[in-house]
Structures are given as C-alpha cells and as structure tokens.
Design a protein around this motif. Sequence first.
Motif, mmCIF file in Angstrom:
data_model
loop_
_atom_site.group_PDB
_atom_site.id
_atom_site.type_symbol
_atom_site.label_atom_id
_atom_site.label_comp_id
_atom_site.label_asym_id
_atom_site.label_seq_id
_atom_site.Cartn_x
_atom_site.Cartn_y
_atom_site.Cartn_z
ATOM 1 N N UNK A 148 9.695 -3.221 5.048
ATOM 2 C CA UNK A 148 9.337 -4.814 5.064
ATOM 3 C C UNK A 148 8.615 -5.353 3.966
ATOM 4 N N UNK A 149 7.352 -4.605 3.598
ATOM 5 C CA UNK A 149 6.791 -5.042 2.761
ATOM 6 C C UNK A 149 7.099 -4.935 1.223
ATOM 7 N N UNK A 150 7.862 -3.917 0.875
ATOM 8 C CA UNK A 150 8.147 -3.513 -0.338
ATOM 9 C C UNK A 150 9.848 -4.369 -0.526
ATOM 10 N N UNK A 151 10.563 -4.376 0.596
ATOM 11 C CA UNK A 151 11.890 -4.794 0.260
ATOM 12 C C UNK A 151 11.861 -6.683 0.533
ATOM 13 N N UNK A 152 10.898 -7.058 1.101
ATOM 14 C CA UNK A 152 11.195 -8.498 1.387
ATOM 15 C C UNK A 152 9.935 -8.985 0.938
ATOM 16 N N UNK A 202 7.176 -14.107 -7.715
ATOM 17 C CA UNK A 202 6.268 -12.930 -6.989
ATOM 18 C C UNK A 202 5.226 -13.470 -5.977
ATOM 19 N N UNK A 203 5.029 -13.015 -4.795
ATOM 20 C CA UNK A 203 3.922 -13.085 -4.046
ATOM 21 C C UNK A 203 2.865 -12.342 -4.273
ATOM 22 N N UNK A 204 2.036 -13.088 -5.105
ATOM 23 C CA UNK A 204 0.989 -12.203 -5.732
ATOM 24 C C UNK A 204 -0.100 -12.007 -4.595
ATOM 25 N N UNK A 205 -0.201 -12.596 -3.538
ATOM 26 C CA UNK A 205 -1.190 -12.065 -2.469
ATOM 27 C C UNK A 205 -0.686 -10.611 -1.911
ATOM 28 N N UNK A 206 0.633 -10.523 -1.566
ATOM 29 C CA UNK A 206 1.119 -9.155 -1.261
ATOM 30 C C UNK A 206 0.675 -8.258 -2.379
ATOM 31 N N UNK A 207 1.244 -8.490 -3.501
ATOM 32 C CA UNK A 207 0.626 -7.464 -4.911
ATOM 33 C C UNK A 207 -0.844 -7.212 -4.733
ATOM 34 N N UNK A 208 -1.593 -8.089 -4.657
ATOM 35 C CA UNK A 208 -3.167 -7.774 -4.357
ATOM 36 C C UNK A 208 -3.376 -6.779 -3.407
ATOM 37 N N UNK A 209 -2.816 -7.183 -2.107
ATOM 38 C CA UNK A 209 -3.112 -6.193 -1.019
ATOM 39 C C UNK A 209 -2.601 -4.877 -1.467
ATOM 40 N N UNK A 210 -1.413 -4.790 -2.106
ATOM 41 C CA UNK A 210 -0.787 -3.387 -2.397
ATOM 42 C C UNK A 210 -1.617 -2.675 -3.391
ATOM 43 N N UNK A 235 -4.874 -2.945 -3.908
ATOM 44 C CA UNK A 235 -6.060 -2.694 -3.022
ATOM 45 C C UNK A 235 -5.942 -1.441 -2.235
ATOM 46 N N UNK A 236 -4.925 -1.207 -1.550
ATOM 47 C CA UNK A 236 -4.399 -0.094 -0.893
ATOM 48 C C UNK A 236 -4.391 0.996 -1.842
ATOM 49 N N UNK A 237 -3.642 0.906 -2.996
ATOM 50 C CA UNK A 237 -3.687 2.064 -4.002
ATOM 51 C C UNK A 237 -5.201 2.597 -4.311
ATOM 52 N N UNK A 238 -6.236 1.450 -4.550
ATOM 53 C CA UNK A 238 -7.214 1.944 -5.028
ATOM 54 C C UNK A 238 -8.213 2.977 -4.156
ATOM 55 N N UNK A 239 -8.036 2.469 -2.767
ATOM 56 C CA UNK A 239 -8.814 3.116 -1.550
ATOM 57 C C UNK A 239 -8.279 4.545 -1.461
ATOM 58 N N UNK A 240 -6.843 4.901 -1.720
ATOM 59 C CA UNK A 240 -6.407 5.923 -1.325
ATOM 60 C C UNK A 240 -6.973 7.257 -1.707
ATOM 61 N N UNK A 241 -7.396 7.284 -2.835
ATOM 62 C CA UNK A 241 -7.974 8.505 -3.421
ATOM 63 C C UNK A 241 -9.144 8.910 -2.683
ATOM 64 N N UNK A 242 -10.134 7.828 -2.704
ATOM 65 C CA UNK A 242 -11.472 8.287 -2.294
ATOM 66 C C UNK A 242 -11.316 8.425 -0.801
ATOM 67 N N UNK A 243 -10.518 7.910 0.219
ATOM 68 C CA UNK A 243 -10.341 8.101 1.642
ATOM 69 C C UNK A 243 -9.919 9.505 1.746
ATOM 70 N N UNK A 244 -8.772 9.546 0.958
ATOM 71 C CA UNK A 244 -8.126 10.956 1.099
ATOM 72 C C UNK A 244 -9.258 12.053 0.888
#
Length: 416
Positions: free
Chosen positions: A324-328, A381-389, A391-400
């Motif tokens: 739903x996030x990516x497709x819609x 484009x929905x820039x608020x959704x893109x911003x959240x995406x 952010x999730x990319x940025x935190x992935x590497x340090x959290x992992x």
Amino acid sequence: MDLTTVLLICAIVFGLYMAWGIGANDVANAMATSVGSRAITIKQAIIIAAIFEFLGAFLAGGEVTSTIRKGIIDSSVIGDPNIILHGMLATLLAAAVWLTVASRYGWPVSTTHSIVGAIVGFAMVAVGAEAVNWPKMGLIASSWVTSPLLAGVIAFILIMSVQKLIFDTDDPESQTRKFVPFYIFLTATVIALVTFLKGLKHVGLDIDGEIAVALSLASGILVAIGGAYFIRRIPKSEQGGSKEATEDNIEKIFALLMIVTASAMAFSHGSNDVANATGPVAAVLSILETGEIAQSSPVPIYVLFIGAIGIVVGLATYGVRVIRTVGEKITELRPSRGFAANLAAASTVVFASSTGLPISTTHTLVGAVLGVGLARGVDALDWSVIRNIVVSWVVTLPIAAVLSATFYFILVFLFT
C-alpha cells in the motif's frame, strides 16, 4: 543434540526468517506497482512471485551471494572461524527482526541495507574496523544512490515514450495495440539475456554469448507474439465512445503488459535479494563442514529453495502494508505508469545481479516510481510519504548494526 547440529538448525531457521522478512518487505515492493495500479490482485501477485522469485533465486542468485559473502568482510584478518559463524547468525537474526518491525508499520526499507549494516555491526565489535572491506562498502554505498537514479531516469524515459507514442496521438488505442507488444518484447528479452548469459552458469550450463543473444531475442519474440494474441482478444472500444471508456480499454491492454513486467520484477528480485538470506547461511554451512573460513563456497540447492519459499510466504502473510505504501501512496499509478516503473526497476536490478553488485531493490523501485511521478509533474508526488521513506532508509543501517552487535554477544555467550 551436539553443538554443530544446534548451529545448523539455527542457520536454517534464521535464514528462513530472513527470507520471510524479505518477502514481507522487498517482494512487497516488487509487486507494489502491479497491485497498486490494479493490474493484478494480491492473490495473483503471490502466484507470480511463487513462480518467478523461485526461478530467479535458483537460476541467477549465485553471483550476488558470493559478493556479499566475501566482499564486505575481509576474511584474511579474521583468524577464528567461530567469529564468522556467530557473526553470520547474528546478521541474519538482526536483519530479520528489523524487517519485521519495518513491515509492521509499512516502511519500505532495504533488505540489502539491513544485511550489510548487520554484517558491519558484528564485524566492528568482534574484530574491529580492519575486518570491514571499506572500498567494497564504498562501492556498495554508491550503488544505493546510482541505482534509484538510473531506474528513475529509465522510468521517466519509458513513461514519456508512452505519452508521445500513445496518449498524444489521434488514435491512442490503436497505438497501444501496436506498441505494447514491443514493450513486452523488450521486457522478455532483458530478462532472458541475463538468464542465458549469467544465471544458467549456476546450474552447470555455460552458453556462448552469441547463442545467448539469439536465444534471448527469440524468447522476447515468442513472448511478444503471445502478448499480441491476448491483446487482440481484448474488444476494441466503440467508435465515438467517451474518452474515459477509451482510456479504460487502453489500461486493460497495459494491465496485460503489467503481468509480464511483474514476472520480470519477481525474477530480478529473486536473483538479487535472495542472497541476503542465503549468503550468511552458506557461510555458516561452509564453516560447519570444513572448520575453516573459505574465500568462497557453493550455495546448496536446498538453501536457495528455502530462501525462495520463505520469500513467497513472507509476501503472502505480511506484505500488504508495504504494498500500500509503495503502490498507492507515493503517486497515483495506472497500468500504463506501473509498467514503466517495473520495467525500469527490473532492468536495473537484473543488470546489478549479473555483475555481482548488491543493490537495493527498494531504492531501485522507489526511484522508478518517482521517475514516473515526475513525468506528470512535481505535484503528482506525495512528498510527506517520500520523506518518511527516506528517513526509514537512513536509520536502517545503524539499527541493523546495533542489533547485530547485540545478538553477536548473546550468541557467543550461549554457544561458547
């Protein structure tokens, strides 16, 4: 049970869990444009993934597995095989846990980021910075930027070609029937080419370059002929009918193309990202069998099979939120737009798989969707959704990395 059996079971279970996480997040990304554009249903996406994810993992999954296996960690500075053994188990568990959390909230994170971050995390605490192959990390990191840019550019060009060749003409439906078979040919040829040139080597078939090109072109032609046959079976819209009815009929034709591109995306995803689950498992099995840190080791067929099964189950049981996030939510998708995103992403991912460079399917597909949206204008484009995406990319590497370091100490305590 002796310790070797326990570690073997842990490797299989953690690898299956990681594959499930890939299915819940990354395969959901791969199927999102097709489902979000309503070209296929969730059930159909699962069936397509079950077939083509397995074929991609089985036929073309070995190149990237070997790169992740020996490209990030410099094994020459690690003397104790148990460090790799416990580290790879920690890597699988850490990445899988993070993917579970991200999928729960519908965050389309990168499984490649997750696994690479986890590997770096345990290596840093177990050995030190010298264990990490930083030049290779730099190359991988650069691909995280270049792959979405490349996919976005390709998607932009494709959607603009559709606009010029089809929608901006006097008879867009006739143009659709004329050009969609060509797009089908292009998609099938790209996938067949990398399969014949690279993928089949992993099952013992080494095909000459010229023969591979000829077979790929023939495959593309056959698939295009089949597509043209089914397009002819779609009734033409009535002369003088409404513009909406004509556009609906055009989208029906593109929906047929989306089935081909969805299959291509599933194949390319399986070939590239199954390594995130099978690579660490192969490393553990190699050490358990030989007691040594090998520079490379073959991936057993049953490990690829486990990875492919886990991926499909993950999509079926937990993939809806990311779809739903990516497709819609990023931009409105129709089959004519979704195909461009899928073909662009599939071409980029398959190229990366054939060269052994681990890229992020997530970044690639989101970049392709952005390219499609930008072709309609910034406001599409929905820039608020893109911003959240992002952010999730940025935190992935340090959290992992933090999770992996934590799990590494726990596993060492339990098994040493």
